[in-house]
Design a protein around this motif. Structure first.
Motif, PDB file in Angstrom:
ATOM      1  N   GLY A  99      36.229  31.510  31.042  1.00  0.00           N
ATOM      2  CA  GLY A  99      37.241  32.502  31.391  1.00  0.00           C
ATOM      3  C   GLY A  99      36.981  33.832  30.705  1.00  0.00           C
ATOM      4  N   ASP A 100      36.678  33.754  29.389  1.00  0.00           N
ATOM      5  CA  ASP A 100      36.410  34.984  28.632  1.00  0.00           C
ATOM      6  C   ASP A 100      35.127  35.656  29.096  1.00  0.00           C
ATOM      7  OD1 ASP A 100      38.657  34.652  27.109  1.00  0.00           O
ATOM      8  OD2 ASP A 100      37.630  33.466  25.575  1.00  0.00           O
ATOM      9  N   TYR A 101      34.086  34.822  29.305  1.00  0.00           N
ATOM     10  CA  TYR A 101      32.806  35.396  29.759  1.00  0.00           C
ATOM     11  C   TYR A 101      32.998  36.107  31.083  1.00  0.00           C
ATOM     12  CZ  TYR A 101      31.000  31.969  26.393  1.00  0.00           C
ATOM     13  OH  TYR A 101      30.759  31.224  25.275  1.00  0.00           O
ATOM     14  N   PHE A 102      33.793  35.461  31.938  1.00  0.00           N
ATOM     15  CA  PHE A 102      34.107  36.036  33.242  1.00  0.00           C
ATOM     16  C   PHE A 102      34.786  37.393  33.060  1.00  0.00           C
ATOM     17  CE2 PHE A 102      35.412  35.976  37.599  1.00  0.00           C
ATOM     18  CZ  PHE A 102      34.627  35.007  38.192  1.00  0.00           C
ATOM     19  N   ALA A 103      35.792  37.404  32.175  1.00  0.00           N
ATOM     20  CA  ALA A 103      36.535  38.643  31.933  1.00  0.00           C
ATOM     21  C   ALA A 103      35.613  39.719  31.356  1.00  0.00           C
ATOM     22  CB  ALA A 103      37.694  38.376  30.981  1.00  0.00           C
ATOM     23  N   ASN A 104      34.752  39.338  30.388  1.00  0.00           N
ATOM     24  CA  ASN A 104      33.826  40.315  29.803  1.00  0.00           C
ATOM     25  C   ASN A 104      32.935  40.932  30.866  1.00  0.00           C
ATOM     26  OD1 ASN A 104      34.821  39.740  27.275  1.00  0.00           O
ATOM     27  ND2 ASN A 104      33.217  38.257  26.789  1.00  0.00           N
ATOM     28  N   THR A 105      32.405  40.072  31.746  1.00  0.00           N
ATOM     29  CA  THR A 105      31.542  40.580  32.806  1.00  0.00           C
ATOM     30  C   THR A 105      32.313  41.559  33.690  1.00  0.00           C
ATOM     31  OG1 THR A 105      30.527  38.401  32.792  1.00  0.00           O
ATOM     32  CG2 THR A 105      29.913  39.853  34.587  1.00  0.00           C
ATOM     33  N   LEU A 106      33.542  41.175  34.026  1.00  0.00           N
ATOM     34  CA  LEU A 106      34.337  42.043  34.899  1.00  0.00           C
ATOM     35  C   LEU A 106      34.624  43.388  34.235  1.00  0.00           C
ATOM     36  CD1 LEU A 106      36.932  39.720  36.682  1.00  0.00           C
ATOM     37  CD2 LEU A 106      34.929  40.870  37.633  1.00  0.00           C
ATOM     38  N   ILE A 107      34.976  43.351  32.937  1.00  0.00           N
ATOM     39  CA  ILE A 107      35.275  44.605  32.227  1.00  0.00           C
ATOM     40  C   ILE A 107      34.061  45.538  32.298  1.00  0.00           C
ATOM     41  CG2 ILE A 107      35.708  45.638  29.950  1.00  0.00           C
ATOM     42  CD1 ILE A 107      37.314  43.060  29.304  1.00  0.00           C
ATOM     43  N   VAL A 108      32.882  44.966  32.048  1.00  0.00           N
ATOM     44  CA  VAL A 108      31.674  45.793  32.079  1.00  0.00           C
ATOM     45  C   VAL A 108      31.438  46.338  33.479  1.00  0.00           C
ATOM     46  CG1 VAL A 108      29.171  45.765  31.785  1.00  0.00           C
ATOM     47  CG2 VAL A 108      30.622  44.630  30.118  1.00  0.00           C
ATOM     48  N   LEU A 109      31.526  45.460  34.479  1.00  0.00           N
ATOM     49  CA  LEU A 109      31.188  45.871  35.842  1.00  0.00           C
ATOM     50  C   LEU A 109      32.191  46.869  36.436  1.00  0.00           C
ATOM     51  CD1 LEU A 109      28.909  43.879  35.750  1.00  0.00           C
ATOM     52  CD2 LEU A 109      29.554  43.076  38.009  1.00  0.00           C
ATOM     53  N   VAL A 110      33.460  46.739  36.050  1.00  0.00           N
ATOM     54  CA  VAL A 110      34.475  47.646  36.580  1.00  0.00           C
ATOM     55  C   VAL A 110      34.110  49.096  36.240  1.00  0.00           C
ATOM     56  CG1 VAL A 110      36.831  48.448  36.113  1.00  0.00           C
ATOM     57  CG2 VAL A 110      36.412  46.101  36.796  1.00  0.00           C
ATOM     58  N   PHE A 111      33.490  49.286  35.086  1.00  0.00           N
ATOM     59  CA  PHE A 111      33.078  50.640  34.718  1.00  0.00           C
ATOM     60  C   PHE A 111      31.652  50.951  35.165  1.00  0.00           C
ATOM     61  CE2 PHE A 111      36.542  49.766  31.827  1.00  0.00           C
ATOM     62  CZ  PHE A 111      37.285  50.932  31.926  1.00  0.00           C
ATOM     63  N   SER A 112      30.754  49.997  34.969  1.00  0.00           N
ATOM     64  CA  SER A 112      29.352  50.315  35.207  1.00  0.00           C
ATOM     65  C   SER A 112      29.046  50.527  36.689  1.00  0.00           C
ATOM     66  CB  SER A 112      28.447  49.239  34.613  1.00  0.00           C
ATOM     67  OG  SER A 112      28.620  48.023  35.283  1.00  0.00           O
ATOM     68  N   ILE A 113      29.664  49.744  37.563  1.00  0.00           N
ATOM     69  CA  ILE A 113      29.324  49.882  38.993  1.00  0.00           C
ATOM     70  C   ILE A 113      29.779  51.230  39.562  1.00  0.00           C
ATOM     71  CG2 ILE A 113      29.765  48.950  41.307  1.00  0.00           C
ATOM     72  CD1 ILE A 113      27.734  47.337  39.803  1.00  0.00           C
ATOM     73  N   PRO A 114      31.074  51.599  39.441  1.00  0.00           N
ATOM     74  CA  PRO A 114      31.457  52.907  39.993  1.00  0.00           C
ATOM     75  C   PRO A 114      30.690  54.061  39.358  1.00  0.00           C
ATOM     76  CG  PRO A 114      33.393  51.622  39.435  1.00  0.00           C
ATOM     77  CD  PRO A 114      32.231  50.887  38.870  1.00  0.00           C
ATOM     78  N   LEU A 115      30.457  53.978  38.049  1.00  0.00           N
ATOM     79  CA  LEU A 115      29.731  55.065  37.394  1.00  0.00           C
ATOM     80  C   LEU A 115      28.279  55.118  37.853  1.00  0.00           C
ATOM     81  CD1 LEU A 115      31.209  54.942  33.783  1.00  0.00           C
ATOM     82  CD2 LEU A 115      31.301  56.860  35.394  1.00  0.00           C
ATOM     83  N   THR A 116      27.651  53.954  37.991  1.00  0.00           N
ATOM     84  CA  THR A 116      26.281  53.931  38.503  1.00  0.00           C
ATOM     85  C   THR A 116      26.233  54.590  39.876  1.00  0.00           C
ATOM     86  OG1 THR A 116      25.873  51.831  37.389  1.00  0.00           O
ATOM     87  CG2 THR A 116      24.342  52.445  39.123  1.00  0.00           C
ATOM     88  N   MET A 117      27.172  54.207  40.734  1.00  0.00           N
ATOM     89  CA  MET A 117      27.167  54.726  42.089  1.00  0.00           C
ATOM     90  C   MET A 117      27.408  56.233  42.100  1.00  0.00           C
ATOM     91  SD  MET A 117      26.565  52.066  43.711  1.00  0.00           S
ATOM     92  CE  MET A 117      26.792  52.681  45.345  1.00  0.00           C
ATOM     93  N   LEU A 118      28.391  56.665  41.295  1.00  0.00           N
ATOM     94  CA  LEU A 118      28.728  58.087  41.267  1.00  0.00           C
ATOM     95  C   LEU A 118      27.554  58.913  40.737  1.00  0.00           C
ATOM     96  CD1 LEU A 118      30.912  60.311  41.563  1.00  0.00           C
ATOM     97  CD2 LEU A 118      31.455  59.925  39.148  1.00  0.00           C
ATOM     98  N   LEU A 119      27.048  58.531  39.559  1.00  0.00           N
ATOM     99  CA  LEU A 119      25.970  59.308  38.949  1.00  0.00           C
ATOM    100  C   LEU A 119      24.698  59.235  39.784  1.00  0.00           C
ATOM    101  CD1 LEU A 119      26.577  58.381  35.207  1.00  0.00           C
ATOM    102  CD2 LEU A 119      27.163  60.521  36.370  1.00  0.00           C
ATOM    103  N   GLY A 120      24.407  58.031  40.288  1.00  0.00           N
ATOM    104  CA  GLY A 120      23.212  57.870  41.106  1.00  0.00           C
ATOM    105  C   GLY A 120      23.288  58.699  42.368  1.00  0.00           C
TER     106      GLY A 120
END
Lengths: 314, 310
Positions: A99-120
């Protein structure tokens, strides 16, 4: 005939009936041997295709069944059937950290994906659509990154992130994920922005829109299909990342929170449970880790396949 | 229109460029420098040792073993994956039976394409844990289970796949094959579908069998894609870290039994994270890069042919 060439080439399933009949009538004479060979090859190839299908499905079904078995059932035979169908193992796996690992992954991806897309997308747009000195340089600067093996930079990267005080922090991993996703994102979106018509851009300029406004209100909406493809590619890539979190997300002290991501956590869980002897937990953990990707894949399979192959084909 | 163009360009480029330069390019460049030092990590104390790390590497028996394993994978993995993927792609796209071989895929080709791709979306870490369970050395392992069912192995002494020195590397290689075939099937399918159908029909009218049309028509037209696939698979074969470190026995980061499945990436990580030999690990990173580059160049060179336009 010649004007349908491209359509024919793509729509391979759309072979019109009459032509089939024509082909069917043809095999006599020169085709006689070909037909026999065809039959043998057909049985052979179908056999092979089915065999490979079984080899893909069987481990996955076995895995799913394993999460319903008991520890003894798993340990005694590979072919045992679960005696009772309850979700206990899933609950235990969740508590053991999935559950925690899942949450950690989600926290990272919620920021990294939109930012990757925007900056890229921003970098790709500017490089694809504007003439300025150094344009080529920056393009190759980005694209070159895709050629290097991760291991080349891993050791200095670790100490750099350490120096910034960002080991085992979400923001550290987010920044690294973005940096590592930029080459492909820029490469892909660059090609995509080039294909968009210039007329709309010009119309927007005449209407008095600023550069920034044209990007966000005209170009981004038009680039949606491309963004979707590369977005799925990035989601899968970052969700499945192993070596980077393995290196950068290690607890720094006993007081430090465990911020392992899912793939890393799953491997940890596998090690722990190997000693504790709770095998169903491992199977359940794997099922939990796999389901989201498989669901995403099955819902977007066309885009996933094209997104992943597009980078290789060009 | 021109006014503010440079400000806009700079504004849009600055953040991505800085992020990318700091977290990716800069560490890559630093590696070269560190590879000439005896750096231990953490402290910035280090001294320049010239090429010592590199000479040490090539007399380090474990590293040489790891290198050899990478080379074995480098040969096996692309050949096996490409052959299998090409065969499947041909079947799925042009191998169907319309009389003497009408130009279409076998029945259910769409289904095969979706299914075969499934392993590729699973992460390598999941694959590693999953296949570790599949390869278990007792009756509980799936493969041993199947083998016992088929009477191929003795239930009292099942094969300990990952503990057999001669088998372990190939067990890992098979997982990569399992993972990769679907992806290259899709890649080759895309290439095959862009070949105009008239070419196949012409071959068919000239009386070509399916085997002939595969080798004389499909393969030459796909050569570019096969070449790309080769480079990508070679890069993959240089890695294998997650699979080896999770699947195989060994103290830290796998590689066992007795280094029989050691690859350069696992040895690099062990030197870096367990032994604290950062400079040495950097030198390995550079060797991995060097081999990858040589390999890509050689592949592109050897497989260069006249490009067929259509």
């Amino acid at each position: 005939m010649s004007n349908t060439r491209t359509i024919d080439g793509v729509a391979k399933d759309a072979v019109p009936g009459p032509r089939d009949a024509k082909n069917g009538a043809r095999p006599q004479g020169a085709g006689g041997k070909g037909d026999d060979e065809g039959k043998v090859l057909n049985v052979f190839s179908h056999g092979f295709l089915i065999l490979w299908s079984v080899m893909i499905v069987l481990p996955l079904i076995w895995l799913l069944l394993g999460s319903f078995k008991t520890d003894t059932e798993i340990g005694s035979s590979a072919w045992s059937w679960p005696s009772n169908w309850n979700f206990d193992a899933f609950g235990r796996a969740w508590e053991k950290g999935i559950g925690d690992y899942f949450a950690n992954t989600l926290i990272v991806l919620v920021f990294s994906i939109p930012l990757t897309m925007l900056l890229g997308a921003m970098a790709a747009y500017v490089l694809a659509r504007y003439e300025f000195r150094g344009n080529r340089f920056f393009y190759y600067f980005f694209v070159a990154g895709a050629m290097f093996p991760v291991y080349l930079g891993l050791v200095p990267l670790y100490f750099l992130v350490d120096m910034l005080g960002m080991l085992n922090t979400y923001q550290g991993l987010i920044l690294v994920y973005i940096a590592y996703s930029l080459p492909f994102t820029v490469f892909f979106m660059h090609a995509f922005f080039r294909t968009l018509p210039t007329a709309i851009h010009e119309a927007a300029v005449i209407d008095g829109a600023s550069h920034t406004r044209i990007f966000f209100q005209v170009m981004v909406p038009m680039a949606k299909p491309g963004l979707l493809s590369v977005g799925i590619f990035n989601v899968l890539g970052q969700w499945n990342q192993y070596i980077l979190p393995m290196t950068l997300m290690q607890q720094q002290s006993g007081f430090d929170k465990d911020r392992s991501v899912l793939t890393q956590g799953l491997v940890l869980l596998n090690q722990q449970q190997g000693y504790e002897g709770d095998l169903p937990v491992i199977f359940a953990g794997m099922t939990i880790a796999m389901l989201p990707v498989i669901v995403v894949y099955l819902s977007f399979q066309r885009q996933v396949q094209s997104g992943l192959t597009a980078g290789t084909l060009k | 229109m021109q006014q503010g163009k440079y400000r806009f360009v700079t504004g849009f480029l600055i953040v991505p460029v800085v992020l990318y330069a700091v977290f990716m390019i800069w560490p890559y460049m630093q590696t070269f420098g560190y590879s000439f030092t005896n750096w231990q990590g953490q402290s910035q104390e280090m001294s320049f040792v010239g090429l010592d790390n590199y000479t040490a590497l090539f007399s380090d028996s474990v590293f040489l073993k790891a290198l050899w394993h990478n080379v074995l994978l480098l040969v096996f993995l692309p050949v096996a994956t490409i052959l299998l993927a090409l065969f499947f792609a041909y079947m799925v796209n042009v191998g169907g039976r319309g009389g003497a071989g009408g130009i279409r895929g076998v029945a259910g080709s769409g289904f095969y394409k979706i299914l075969f791709f499934v392993p590729h979306v699973l992460s390598i870490a999941i694959l590693a844990v999953l296949w570790r369970a599949i390869y278990r050395g007792d009756v509980a392992g799936l493969i041993n289970g199947v083998f016992i069912k088929l009477g191929l192995s003795d239930p009292a002494h099942p094969i300990e796949w990952l503990n057999e020195p001669d088998l372990v590397l190939w067990c890992v290689a098979f997982v990569l094959l399992w993972w990769g075939v679907g992806f290259y099937l899709v890649l080759f399918s895309a290439a095959m579908q862009s070949v105009p159908k008239e070419i196949y029909e012409a071959a068919l009218l000239d009386g070509a069998s399916r085997t002939q049309s595969f080798f004389r028509v499909t393969l030459p037209l796909l050569w570019d894609t096969v070449q790309t696939a080769w480079v990508y698979l070679a890069i993959l074969a240089m890695d294998c870290f997650a699979l080896i470190s999770v699947m195989t026995p060994g103290n830290s980061y796998g590689g066992g039994p007795d280094h029989n499945s050691e690859v350069m990436a696992t040895y690099l990580m062990r030197n870096f994270l367990s032994f604290g030999k950062s400079g040495y690990a950097c030198a390995m990173g550079v060797v991995i890069l060097g081999l990858t580059l040589i390999l890509s160049l050689v592949t592109l060179r050897i497989s260069r042919r006249e490009r067929i336009e259509y």
